[in-house]
Motif scaffolding. Structure first.
Motif, PDB file in Angstrom:
ATOM      1  N   THR A 144      -1.645  -5.262   9.111  1.00  0.00           N
ATOM      2  CA  THR A 144      -1.952  -6.333   8.166  1.00  0.00           C
ATOM      3  C   THR A 144      -0.752  -6.777   7.348  1.00  0.00           C
ATOM      4  O   THR A 144      -0.821  -7.806   6.676  1.00  0.00           O
ATOM      5  CB  THR A 144      -3.052  -5.896   7.179  1.00  0.00           C
ATOM      6  N   ALA A 145       0.344  -6.009   7.385  1.00  0.00           N
ATOM      7  CA  ALA A 145       1.529  -6.277   6.561  1.00  0.00           C
ATOM      8  C   ALA A 145       1.133  -6.384   5.091  1.00  0.00           C
ATOM      9  O   ALA A 145       1.686  -7.169   4.328  1.00  0.00           O
ATOM     10  CB  ALA A 145       2.255  -7.531   7.031  1.00  0.00           C
ATOM     11  N   LYS A 146       0.175  -5.575   4.705  1.00  0.00           N
ATOM     12  CA  LYS A 146      -0.354  -5.601   3.350  1.00  0.00           C
ATOM     13  C   LYS A 146       0.689  -5.144   2.333  1.00  0.00           C
ATOM     14  O   LYS A 146       1.387  -4.159   2.540  1.00  0.00           O
ATOM     15  CB  LYS A 146      -1.576  -4.690   3.263  1.00  0.00           C
ATOM     16  N   VAL A 147       0.778  -5.860   1.245  1.00  0.00           N
ATOM     17  CA  VAL A 147       1.644  -5.481   0.137  1.00  0.00           C
ATOM     18  C   VAL A 147       0.782  -4.744  -0.877  1.00  0.00           C
ATOM     19  O   VAL A 147      -0.254  -5.252  -1.306  1.00  0.00           O
ATOM     20  CB  VAL A 147       2.296  -6.722  -0.512  1.00  0.00           C
ATOM     21  N   LEU A 148       1.205  -3.539  -1.219  1.00  0.00           N
ATOM     22  CA  LEU A 148       0.414  -2.713  -2.128  1.00  0.00           C
ATOM     23  C   LEU A 148       0.890  -2.845  -3.564  1.00  0.00           C
ATOM     24  O   LEU A 148       2.084  -2.969  -3.819  1.00  0.00           O
ATOM     25  CB  LEU A 148       0.539  -1.236  -1.727  1.00  0.00           C
ATOM     26  N   ARG A 149      -0.032  -2.765  -4.483  1.00  0.00           N
ATOM     27  CA  ARG A 149       0.310  -2.641  -5.892  1.00  0.00           C
ATOM     28  C   ARG A 149       0.684  -1.180  -6.122  1.00  0.00           C
ATOM     29  O   ARG A 149       0.328  -0.295  -5.344  1.00  0.00           O
ATOM     30  CB  ARG A 149      -0.871  -3.058  -6.762  1.00  0.00           C
ATOM     31  N   ALA A 150       1.407  -0.909  -7.178  1.00  0.00           N
ATOM     32  CA  ALA A 150       1.916   0.437  -7.435  1.00  0.00           C
ATOM     33  C   ALA A 150       0.804   1.474  -7.491  1.00  0.00           C
ATOM     34  O   ALA A 150       0.895   2.534  -6.868  1.00  0.00           O
ATOM     35  CB  ALA A 150       2.721   0.450  -8.737  1.00  0.00           C
ATOM     36  N   GLN A 151      -0.256   1.208  -8.217  1.00  0.00           N
ATOM     37  CA  GLN A 151      -1.336   2.182  -8.355  1.00  0.00           C
ATOM     38  C   GLN A 151      -2.032   2.432  -7.026  1.00  0.00           C
ATOM     39  O   GLN A 151      -2.424   3.551  -6.711  1.00  0.00           O
ATOM     40  CB  GLN A 151      -2.349   1.753  -9.421  1.00  0.00           C
ATOM     41  N   GLU A 152      -2.174   1.402  -6.227  1.00  0.00           N
ATOM     42  CA  GLU A 152      -2.793   1.562  -4.911  1.00  0.00           C
ATOM     43  C   GLU A 152      -1.916   2.444  -4.011  1.00  0.00           C
ATOM     44  O   GLU A 152      -2.428   3.309  -3.296  1.00  0.00           O
ATOM     45  CB  GLU A 152      -3.002   0.193  -4.265  1.00  0.00           C
ATOM     46  N   ALA A 153      -0.600   2.264  -4.068  1.00  0.00           N
ATOM     47  CA  ALA A 153       0.313   3.112  -3.305  1.00  0.00           C
ATOM     48  C   ALA A 153       0.185   4.565  -3.750  1.00  0.00           C
ATOM     49  O   ALA A 153       0.202   5.488  -2.928  1.00  0.00           O
ATOM     50  CB  ALA A 153       1.758   2.628  -3.475  1.00  0.00           C
ATOM     51  N   CYS A 154       0.005   4.777  -5.027  1.00  0.00           N
ATOM     52  CA  CYS A 154      -0.191   6.128  -5.559  1.00  0.00           C
ATOM     53  C   CYS A 154      -1.534   6.695  -5.096  1.00  0.00           C
ATOM     54  O   CYS A 154      -1.611   7.853  -4.669  1.00  0.00           O
ATOM     55  CB  CYS A 154      -0.108   6.109  -7.079  1.00  0.00           C
ATOM     56  N   ASP A 155      -2.559   5.894  -5.136  1.00  0.00           N
ATOM     57  CA  ASP A 155      -3.903   6.342  -4.756  1.00  0.00           C
ATOM     58  C   ASP A 155      -3.974   6.811  -3.303  1.00  0.00           C
ATOM     59  O   ASP A 155      -4.727   7.731  -2.988  1.00  0.00           O
ATOM     60  CB  ASP A 155      -4.932   5.236  -4.986  1.00  0.00           C
ATOM     61  N   ILE A 156      -3.194   6.195  -2.410  1.00  0.00           N
ATOM     62  CA  ILE A 156      -3.245   6.582  -0.995  1.00  0.00           C
ATOM     63  C   ILE A 156      -2.179   7.615  -0.635  1.00  0.00           C
ATOM     64  O   ILE A 156      -2.065   8.019   0.519  1.00  0.00           O
ATOM     65  CB  ILE A 156      -3.152   5.354  -0.059  1.00  0.00           C
ATOM     66  N   GLY A 157      -1.394   8.045  -1.616  1.00  0.00           N
ATOM     67  CA  GLY A 157      -0.409   9.092  -1.369  1.00  0.00           C
ATOM     68  C   GLY A 157       0.941   8.615  -0.893  1.00  0.00           C
ATOM     69  O   GLY A 157       1.760   9.401  -0.432  1.00  0.00           O
ATOM     70  N   LEU A 158       1.199   7.328  -1.011  1.00  0.00           N
ATOM     71  CA  LEU A 158       2.484   6.788  -0.575  1.00  0.00           C
ATOM     72  C   LEU A 158       3.583   7.068  -1.593  1.00  0.00           C
ATOM     73  O   LEU A 158       4.745   7.215  -1.226  1.00  0.00           O
ATOM     74  CB  LEU A 158       2.356   5.285  -0.321  1.00  0.00           C
ATOM     75  N   VAL A 159       3.213   7.153  -2.857  1.00  0.00           N
ATOM     76  CA  VAL A 159       4.140   7.549  -3.927  1.00  0.00           C
ATOM     77  C   VAL A 159       3.465   8.634  -4.753  1.00  0.00           C
ATOM     78  O   VAL A 159       2.243   8.780  -4.746  1.00  0.00           O
ATOM     79  CB  VAL A 159       4.547   6.355  -4.838  1.00  0.00           C
ATOM     80  N   GLN A 160       4.256   9.418  -5.442  1.00  0.00           N
ATOM     81  CA  GLN A 160       3.735  10.545  -6.212  1.00  0.00           C
ATOM     82  C   GLN A 160       3.077  10.134  -7.520  1.00  0.00           C
ATOM     83  O   GLN A 160       2.105  10.731  -7.944  1.00  0.00           O
ATOM     84  CB  GLN A 160       4.872  11.528  -6.539  1.00  0.00           C
ATOM     85  N   ALA A 161       3.679   9.172  -8.202  1.00  0.00           N
ATOM     86  CA  ALA A 161       3.182   8.792  -9.526  1.00  0.00           C
ATOM     87  C   ALA A 161       3.627   7.372  -9.843  1.00  0.00           C
ATOM     88  O   ALA A 161       4.550   6.843  -9.231  1.00  0.00           O
ATOM     89  CB  ALA A 161       3.720   9.755 -10.579  1.00  0.00           C
ATOM     90  N   VAL A 162       2.953   6.795 -10.817  1.00  0.00           N
ATOM     91  CA  VAL A 162       3.279   5.451 -11.282  1.00  0.00           C
ATOM     92  C   VAL A 162       3.458   5.521 -12.794  1.00  0.00           C
ATOM     93  O   VAL A 162       2.648   6.151 -13.480  1.00  0.00           O
ATOM     94  CB  VAL A 162       2.162   4.445 -10.921  1.00  0.00           C
ATOM     95  N   PHE A 163       4.519   4.911 -13.289  1.00  0.00           N
ATOM     96  CA  PHE A 163       4.810   4.909 -14.717  1.00  0.00           C
ATOM     97  C   PHE A 163       5.089   3.492 -15.182  1.00  0.00           C
ATOM     98  O   PHE A 163       5.641   2.690 -14.432  1.00  0.00           O
ATOM     99  CB  PHE A 163       6.064   5.750 -15.018  1.00  0.00           C
TER     100      PHE A 163
END
Length: 93
Positions: free
Chosen positions: A30-49
């Protein structure tokens, strides 16, 4: 996919390990662009600040890590790479 540019297989493998096969396919197809919190929710990033807290948070994390035993940290990093099949990035990655 929107630009017709591919990426190395190793990047796909890393994405699959991070978010799972189904989620990785969804993101790629889908070439979906994720928002920061969504990336965190799926485990793509560790945390969002919040941006204004980022420098202080990074400094704090680095300070905590720097207090740990260097030889143990090297061993943990090596074992982690071996366990995931990841390759080292740099002399002491």
């Amino acid at each position: 996919a929107k630009l017709g540019v591919g990426f190395p297989r190793q990047m796909l493998d890393t994405l699959i390990r991070a978010v799972g096969h189904s989620r990785a396919k969804e993101l790629i197809y889908t070439a979906k662009v994720l928002r920061a919190q969504e990336a965190c929710d799926i485990g793509l990033v560790q945390a969002v600040f919040p941006a204004h807290e980022l420098d202080e948070t990074v400094t704090s994390i680095c300070s905590d890590i720097s207090k740990l035993a260097p030889m143990t940290m090297r061993a943990v990093k090596r074992m982690s790479r071996e366990a995931t099949g990841a390759e080292a990035e740099g002399p002491e990655a």
